[in-house]
Design a protein around this motif. Structure first.
Motif, PDB file in Angstrom:
ATOM      1  N   GLU A 138       0.320  13.576   4.133  1.00  0.00           N
ATOM      2  CA  GLU A 138       0.010  14.987   4.342  1.00  0.00           C
ATOM      3  C   GLU A 138       0.003  15.382   5.812  1.00  0.00           C
ATOM      4  O   GLU A 138       0.250  16.533   6.142  1.00  0.00           O
ATOM      5  N   ASN A 139      -0.265  14.413   6.701  1.00  0.00           N
ATOM      6  CA  ASN A 139      -0.270  14.692   8.133  1.00  0.00           C
ATOM      7  C   ASN A 139       1.104  14.484   8.772  1.00  0.00           C
ATOM      8  O   ASN A 139       1.251  14.658   9.978  1.00  0.00           O
ATOM      9  N   GLY A 140       2.079  14.086   7.948  1.00  0.00           N
ATOM     10  CA  GLY A 140       3.406  13.829   8.491  1.00  0.00           C
ATOM     11  C   GLY A 140       3.445  12.603   9.381  1.00  0.00           C
ATOM     12  O   GLY A 140       4.314  12.456  10.233  1.00  0.00           O
ATOM     13  N   ASP A 141       2.509  11.688   9.162  1.00  0.00           N
ATOM     14  CA  ASP A 141       2.360  10.482   9.975  1.00  0.00           C
ATOM     15  C   ASP A 141       3.267   9.378   9.420  1.00  0.00           C
ATOM     16  O   ASP A 141       3.145   8.991   8.254  1.00  0.00           O
ATOM     17  N   LYS A 142       4.153   8.874  10.260  1.00  0.00           N
ATOM     18  CA  LYS A 142       5.095   7.853   9.803  1.00  0.00           C
ATOM     19  C   LYS A 142       4.425   6.535   9.431  1.00  0.00           C
ATOM     20  O   LYS A 142       5.074   5.647   8.883  1.00  0.00           O
ATOM     21  N   SER A 143       3.116   6.414   9.682  1.00  0.00           N
ATOM     22  CA  SER A 143       2.399   5.221   9.207  1.00  0.00           C
ATOM     23  C   SER A 143       2.437   5.156   7.673  1.00  0.00           C
ATOM     24  O   SER A 143       2.191   4.105   7.101  1.00  0.00           O
ATOM     25  N   TRP A 144       2.760   6.283   7.016  1.00  0.00           N
ATOM     26  CA  TRP A 144       2.945   6.328   5.556  1.00  0.00           C
ATOM     27  C   TRP A 144       3.801   5.146   5.096  1.00  0.00           C
ATOM     28  O   TRP A 144       3.475   4.466   4.135  1.00  0.00           O
ATOM     29  N   TYR A 145       4.885   4.874   5.812  1.00  0.00           N
ATOM     30  CA  TYR A 145       5.811   3.812   5.404  1.00  0.00           C
ATOM     31  C   TYR A 145       5.176   2.427   5.495  1.00  0.00           C
ATOM     32  O   TYR A 145       5.577   1.525   4.769  1.00  0.00           O
ATOM     33  N   SER A 146       4.180   2.253   6.359  1.00  0.00           N
ATOM     34  CA  SER A 146       3.561   0.935   6.553  1.00  0.00           C
ATOM     35  C   SER A 146       2.741   0.490   5.345  1.00  0.00           C
ATOM     36  O   SER A 146       2.412  -0.685   5.228  1.00  0.00           O
ATOM     37  N   TYR A 147       2.416   1.402   4.454  1.00  0.00           N
ATOM     38  CA  TYR A 147       1.646   1.056   3.264  1.00  0.00           C
ATOM     39  C   TYR A 147       2.530   0.520   2.141  1.00  0.00           C
ATOM     40  O   TYR A 147       2.031   0.084   1.113  1.00  0.00           O
ATOM     41  N   PHE A 148       3.841   0.536   2.352  1.00  0.00           N
ATOM     42  CA  PHE A 148       4.803   0.148   1.323  1.00  0.00           C
ATOM     43  C   PHE A 148       5.594  -1.082   1.747  1.00  0.00           C
ATOM     44  O   PHE A 148       5.728  -1.370   2.934  1.00  0.00           O
ATOM     45  N   THR A 149       6.145  -1.757   0.749  1.00  0.00           N
ATOM     46  CA  THR A 149       7.062  -2.858   1.024  1.00  0.00           C
ATOM     47  C   THR A 149       8.334  -2.282   1.648  1.00  0.00           C
ATOM     48  O   THR A 149       8.516  -1.064   1.697  1.00  0.00           O
ATOM     49  N   ASN A 200       1.015  -4.503  -4.807  1.00  0.00           N
ATOM     50  CA  ASN A 200       1.291  -5.922  -5.030  1.00  0.00           C
ATOM     51  C   ASN A 200       0.113  -6.784  -4.553  1.00  0.00           C
ATOM     52  O   ASN A 200      -0.885  -6.254  -4.059  1.00  0.00           O
ATOM     53  N   THR A 201       0.246  -8.088  -4.690  1.00  0.00           N
ATOM     54  CA  THR A 201      -0.866  -8.986  -4.361  1.00  0.00           C
ATOM     55  C   THR A 201      -1.187  -9.012  -2.865  1.00  0.00           C
ATOM     56  O   THR A 201      -2.283  -9.398  -2.482  1.00  0.00           O
ATOM     57  N   GLU A 202      -0.247  -8.575  -2.026  1.00  0.00           N
ATOM     58  CA  GLU A 202      -0.503  -8.497  -0.585  1.00  0.00           C
ATOM     59  C   GLU A 202      -1.145  -7.169  -0.188  1.00  0.00           C
ATOM     60  O   GLU A 202      -1.430  -6.939   0.992  1.00  0.00           O
ATOM     61  N   GLY A 203      -1.335  -6.266  -1.150  1.00  0.00           N
ATOM     62  CA  GLY A 203      -1.968  -4.989  -0.864  1.00  0.00           C
ATOM     63  C   GLY A 203      -1.000  -3.871  -0.514  1.00  0.00           C
ATOM     64  O   GLY A 203      -1.408  -2.737  -0.278  1.00  0.00           O
ATOM     65  N   LYS A 204       0.299  -4.175  -0.484  1.00  0.00           N
ATOM     66  CA  LYS A 204       1.317  -3.154  -0.192  1.00  0.00           C
ATOM     67  C   LYS A 204       1.774  -2.520  -1.507  1.00  0.00           C
ATOM     68  O   LYS A 204       1.699  -3.135  -2.566  1.00  0.00           O
ATOM     69  N   PHE A 205       2.283  -1.308  -1.399  1.00  0.00           N
ATOM     70  CA  PHE A 205       2.822  -0.642  -2.583  1.00  0.00           C
ATOM     71  C   PHE A 205       4.296  -0.999  -2.719  1.00  0.00           C
ATOM     72  O   PHE A 205       5.074  -0.816  -1.786  1.00  0.00           O
ATOM     73  N   ASP A 206       4.657  -1.512  -3.894  1.00  0.00           N
ATOM     74  CA  ASP A 206       6.052  -1.878  -4.133  1.00  0.00           C
ATOM     75  C   ASP A 206       6.751  -0.906  -5.075  1.00  0.00           C
ATOM     76  O   ASP A 206       7.939  -1.029  -5.339  1.00  0.00           O
ATOM     77  N   ARG A 207       5.980   0.076  -5.566  1.00  0.00           N
ATOM     78  CA  ARG A 207       6.546   1.094  -6.443  1.00  0.00           C
ATOM     79  C   ARG A 207       5.691   2.350  -6.351  1.00  0.00           C
ATOM     80  O   ARG A 207       4.467   2.280  -6.243  1.00  0.00           O
ATOM     81  N   LEU A 208       6.362   3.502  -6.419  1.00  0.00           N
ATOM     82  CA  LEU A 208       5.686   4.790  -6.472  1.00  0.00           C
ATOM     83  C   LEU A 208       6.380   5.649  -7.514  1.00  0.00           C
ATOM     84  O   LEU A 208       7.596   5.849  -7.441  1.00  0.00           O
ATOM     85  N   ASP A 209       5.607   6.098  -8.489  1.00  0.00           N
ATOM     86  CA  ASP A 209       6.116   7.014  -9.504  1.00  0.00           C
ATOM     87  C   ASP A 209       5.440   8.362  -9.284  1.00  0.00           C
ATOM     88  O   ASP A 209       4.215   8.428  -9.217  1.00  0.00           O
TER      89      ASP A 209
END
Length: 105
Positions: free
Chosen positions: A19-30, A91-100
């Motif tokens: 929502e803040n347009g912060d590219k850290s968004w991508y760091s939460y995903f695989t 996933n088991t490492e705490g990252k998101f590997d899928r978003l629906d």
């Protein structure tokens, strides 16, 4: 916006970044997460290259699945405002590997 309804801390931080347009968004995903939009597979990075900071929740109405499924009123740029769901798969490492994502009833 009350993000405290989101009980999964990683989901909460990811939604705030979105929502803040912060590219850290991508760091939460695989590196290459699977993503669907209304059941159709889409490219995660291409989708959020346009949506990051432009589209956002107006309200969080319901949170389920240990804080990983978020429902609410959403402003989707030129497509308007409607009820949506975001379902994060962690996933088991705490990252998101899928978003629906998609329209909710």
């Amino acid at each position: 916006m009350d993000y405290n309804k989101i009980t999964n801390e990683t989901v909460k931080k990811a939604v705030e970044a979105l929502e803040n347009g912060d590219k850290s968004w991508y760091s939460y995903f695989t590196e290459n997460p699977t993503m669907t939009d209304d059941g159709n597979k889409v490219d995660f990075k291409s989708f959020f290259a346009k949506a990051l900071g432009e589209e956002k929740f107006l309200s969080i109405d319901k949170v389920e699945n240990d804080g990983k499924d978020v429902y609410g009123n959403f402003k989707a740029g030129k497509w308007g405002t409607f009820k949506v769901f975001f379902k994060f798969h962690q996933n088991t490492e705490g990252k998101f590997d899928r978003l629906d994502i998609g329209q909710a009833n």
